[in-house]
Design an enzyme around this catalytic site. Sequence first.
Site, PDB file in Angstrom:
ATOM      1  N   CYS A   1     -13.761   2.889  -1.971  1.00 59.33           N
ATOM      2  CA  CYS A   1     -13.458   2.185  -0.715  1.00 59.33           C
ATOM      3  C   CYS A   1     -14.239   2.786   0.450  1.00 59.33           C
ATOM      4  O   CYS A   1     -14.833   2.065   1.241  1.00 59.33           O
ATOM      5  CB  CYS A   1     -11.976   2.294  -0.376  1.00 59.33           C
ATOM      6  SG  CYS A   1     -10.871   1.901  -1.733  1.00 59.33           S
ATOM      7  N   ASP A   2     -14.217   4.113   0.582  1.00 63.77           N
ATOM      8  CA  ASP A   2     -14.708   4.734   1.814  1.00 63.77           C
ATOM      9  C   ASP A   2     -15.994   5.539   1.667  1.00 63.77           C
ATOM     10  O   ASP A   2     -16.622   5.876   2.675  1.00 63.77           O
ATOM     11  CB  ASP A   2     -13.603   5.653   2.387  1.00 63.77           C
ATOM     12  CG  ASP A   2     -12.360   4.855   2.744  1.00 63.77           C
ATOM     13  OD1 ASP A   2     -12.517   3.703   3.202  1.00 63.77           O
ATOM     14  OD2 ASP A   2     -11.239   5.357   2.555  1.00 63.77           O
TER      15      ASP A   2
ATOM     16  N   CYS B   1      -9.742   7.193  -1.669  1.00 65.26           N
ATOM     17  CA  CYS B   1     -10.474   6.231  -2.493  1.00 65.26           C
ATOM     18  C   CYS B   1     -11.972   6.328  -2.208  1.00 65.26           C
ATOM     19  O   CYS B   1     -12.430   5.923  -1.133  1.00 65.26           O
ATOM     20  CB  CYS B   1      -9.946   4.822  -2.191  1.00 65.26           C
ATOM     21  SG  CYS B   1     -10.844   3.505  -3.026  1.00 65.26           S
TER      22      CYS B   1
HETATM   23  C1  FAD Z   1      -6.359   3.672   3.147  1.00 64.93           C
HETATM   24  C2  FAD Z   1      -6.723   2.763   1.983  1.00 64.93           C
HETATM   25  C3  FAD Z   1      -7.990   2.209   1.963  1.00 64.93           C
HETATM   26  C4  FAD Z   1      -8.345   1.338   0.927  1.00 64.93           C
HETATM   27  N1  FAD Z   1      -9.578   0.744   0.958  1.00 64.93           N
HETATM   28  C5  FAD Z   1      -9.882  -0.209   0.043  1.00 64.93           C
HETATM   29  C6  FAD Z   1     -11.123  -0.906   0.111  1.00 64.93           C
HETATM   30  O1  FAD Z   1     -11.941  -0.671   1.001  1.00 64.93           O
HETATM   31  N2  FAD Z   1     -11.367  -1.857  -0.833  1.00 64.93           N
HETATM   32  C7  FAD Z   1     -10.479  -2.142  -1.838  1.00 64.93           C
HETATM   33  O2  FAD Z   1     -10.739  -3.044  -2.626  1.00 64.93           O
HETATM   34  N3  FAD Z   1      -9.312  -1.460  -1.953  1.00 64.93           N
HETATM   35  C8  FAD Z   1      -8.989  -0.512  -1.040  1.00 64.93           C
HETATM   36  N4  FAD Z   1      -7.811   0.177  -1.141  1.00 64.93           N
HETATM   37  C9  FAD Z   1      -6.951  -0.036  -2.339  1.00 64.93           C
HETATM   38  C10 FAD Z   1      -6.161  -1.356  -2.244  1.00 64.93           C
HETATM   39  O3  FAD Z   1      -5.557  -1.472  -0.970  1.00 64.93           O
HETATM   40  C11 FAD Z   1      -5.123  -1.413  -3.350  1.00 64.93           C
HETATM   41  O4  FAD Z   1      -5.767  -1.246  -4.598  1.00 64.93           O
HETATM   42  C12 FAD Z   1      -4.386  -2.745  -3.336  1.00 64.93           C
HETATM   43  O5  FAD Z   1      -3.756  -2.973  -2.088  1.00 64.93           O
HETATM   44  C13 FAD Z   1      -3.325  -2.799  -4.441  1.00 64.93           C
HETATM   45  O6  FAD Z   1      -2.664  -4.004  -4.331  1.00 64.93           O
HETATM   46  P1  FAD Z   1      -1.213  -4.255  -4.973  1.00 64.93           P
HETATM   47  O7  FAD Z   1      -0.838  -5.625  -4.540  1.00 64.93           O
HETATM   48  O8  FAD Z   1      -1.244  -3.927  -6.402  1.00 64.93           O
HETATM   49  O9  FAD Z   1      -0.240  -3.181  -4.304  1.00 64.93           O
HETATM   50  P2  FAD Z   1       0.059  -2.773  -2.795  1.00 64.93           P
HETATM   51  O10 FAD Z   1      -1.051  -3.145  -1.892  1.00 64.93           O
HETATM   52  O11 FAD Z   1       0.469  -1.353  -2.884  1.00 64.93           O
HETATM   53  O12 FAD Z   1       1.325  -3.675  -2.396  1.00 64.93           O
HETATM   54  C14 FAD Z   1       2.569  -3.479  -2.984  1.00 64.93           C
HETATM   55  C15 FAD Z   1       3.667  -3.987  -2.067  1.00 64.93           C
HETATM   56  O13 FAD Z   1       4.916  -3.912  -2.774  1.00 64.93           O
HETATM   57  C16 FAD Z   1       5.944  -3.519  -1.884  1.00 64.93           C
HETATM   58  N5  FAD Z   1       7.025  -2.909  -2.671  1.00 64.93           N
HETATM   59  C17 FAD Z   1       7.030  -1.722  -3.317  1.00 64.93           C
HETATM   60  N6  FAD Z   1       8.210  -1.552  -3.970  1.00 64.93           N
HETATM   61  C18 FAD Z   1       8.961  -2.639  -3.714  1.00 64.93           C
HETATM   62  C19 FAD Z   1      10.284  -3.051  -4.101  1.00 64.93           C
HETATM   63  N7  FAD Z   1      11.042  -2.288  -4.887  1.00 64.93           N
HETATM   64  N8  FAD Z   1      10.764  -4.226  -3.633  1.00 64.93           N
HETATM   65  C20 FAD Z   1       9.994  -5.009  -2.831  1.00 64.93           C
HETATM   66  N9  FAD Z   1       8.721  -4.669  -2.430  1.00 64.93           N
HETATM   67  C21 FAD Z   1       8.217  -3.513  -2.875  1.00 64.93           C
HETATM   68  C22 FAD Z   1       5.253  -2.545  -0.950  1.00 64.93           C
HETATM   69  O14 FAD Z   1       5.963  -2.473   0.293  1.00 64.93           O
HETATM   70  C23 FAD Z   1       3.858  -3.174  -0.808  1.00 64.93           C
HETATM   71  O15 FAD Z   1       3.802  -4.025   0.326  1.00 64.93           O
HETATM   72  C24 FAD Z   1      -7.418   1.056  -0.129  1.00 64.93           C
HETATM   73  C25 FAD Z   1      -6.150   1.644  -0.105  1.00 64.93           C
HETATM   74  C26 FAD Z   1      -5.798   2.483   0.935  1.00 64.93           C
HETATM   75  C27 FAD Z   1      -4.413   3.100   0.963  1.00 64.93           C
END
Ligand code: FAD
Length: 299
Positions: A135-136, A132
């Site tokens: 992010c970084d 990303c």
């Molecule tokens: C290394 C890294 C660094 C990042 N840095 C930043 C940053 O600095 N700033 C920023 O804004 N964003 C950053 N991001 C991006 C950000 O983390 C994501 O955009 C955000 O977390 C997405 O949120 P979400 O809730 O949509 O999904 P996710 O955070 O992916 O959460 C989804 C959850 O659903 C669960 N899940 C999946 N399938 C199932 C199922 N079938 N049943 C039950 N549970 C399930 C998973 O276990 C997970 O816990 C970064 C991402 C990464 C990987």
Amino acid sequence: MRECDILVVGCGPAGLSAAQYASRAGYSVIATDALAPGGQMLYIDEIENYPGEEKTSGYALSEKMEKQAVSFGVDIAYSEVTSIEKDGKLFIAHTSDDDIKAKSVIWAAGARHRELGCNGEKEYQGKGVSYCATCDGPFFKGRDVVVVGGGDTALTDALYLSKLCSSVTLVHRRTEFRAQKVLQDRVRAKDNIKLELGKNVQSINGNGKNVESVTLTDGTEIKASAAFIFVGIIPNTEAIRDFAEMENGFIKTDSSMRTSIGGFFAAGDVRTTPFRQVVTAASDGAIAAHSADEWIQNL
Ligand SMILES: Cc1cc2nc3c(=O)[nH]c(=O)nc-3n(C[C@H](O)[C@H](O)[C@H](O)COP(=O)(O)OP(=O)(O)OC[C@H]3O[C@@H](n4cnc5c(N)ncnc54)[C@H](O)[C@@H]3O)c2cc1C
């Protein structure tokens, strides 16, 4: 079978925000996660672009979000949803534990980045290997970086990084890019973007703490403090493949987070959206909860 008004699948920022809003509005909410609350936030060493949090760890931010959701009455469960079916106007989610019956479902299961699979990639995640640029990228201001990939995201992010970093080497396994022509023209016009086409990454190297270079399959070694990898993102929609309408595996929604199935909403990285961040996921979650509220009132 457990029952609730609103079932939230996934406890990343989208799910925790949706659960918090729905519970605060007076609904009974189960929010379930296959792993642990926090989602991708658990992998963020330092986050400095979430409004109101100048610098914190993703883990600390996750804990705050979870605590806030629980304080409004959200019931957090630790099970994976394996499929969903309609039962009249209601939904039944089959999970790795009990089945759950709900009036509305918010799918906030996120996405995961496709990895290159080269040596050093796993070892240096969070130490220079990133998926990303927004992010970084700012952590590598004035440094030399490598970008891997040939699609729109890779080229857009190479352009973004070229404004922050002293040089960007763009590595792509083919000799032609898949990205839009306009992006290719912009990349080729940038003095500080160098192209390495028709080559793969052999290894990402470092001193154990930080990335120092990237070696390509032809033996070329590129000095770099970071490797940004953009070779695809995989939405967590395997469990609901034929349920709602999708585009390339991502759930199609309108701006109210409504999907093709009434009462079934999607939020965060798992839906078709131009920008995937913690703040956008949290915002989607709030909107999805609002839409679920409207849906239940009209049931
Ligand atoms: C290394 C890294 C660094 C990042 N840095 C930043 C940053 O600095 N700033 C920023 O804004 N964003 C950053 N991001 C991006 C950000 O983390 C994501 O955009 C955000 O977390 C997405 O949120 P979400 O809730 O949509 O999904 P996710 O955070 O992916 O959460 C989804 C959850 O659903 C669960 N899940 C999946 N399938 C199932 C199922 N079938 N049943 C039950 N549970 C399930 C998973 O276990 C997970 O816990 C970064 C991402 C990464 C990987």
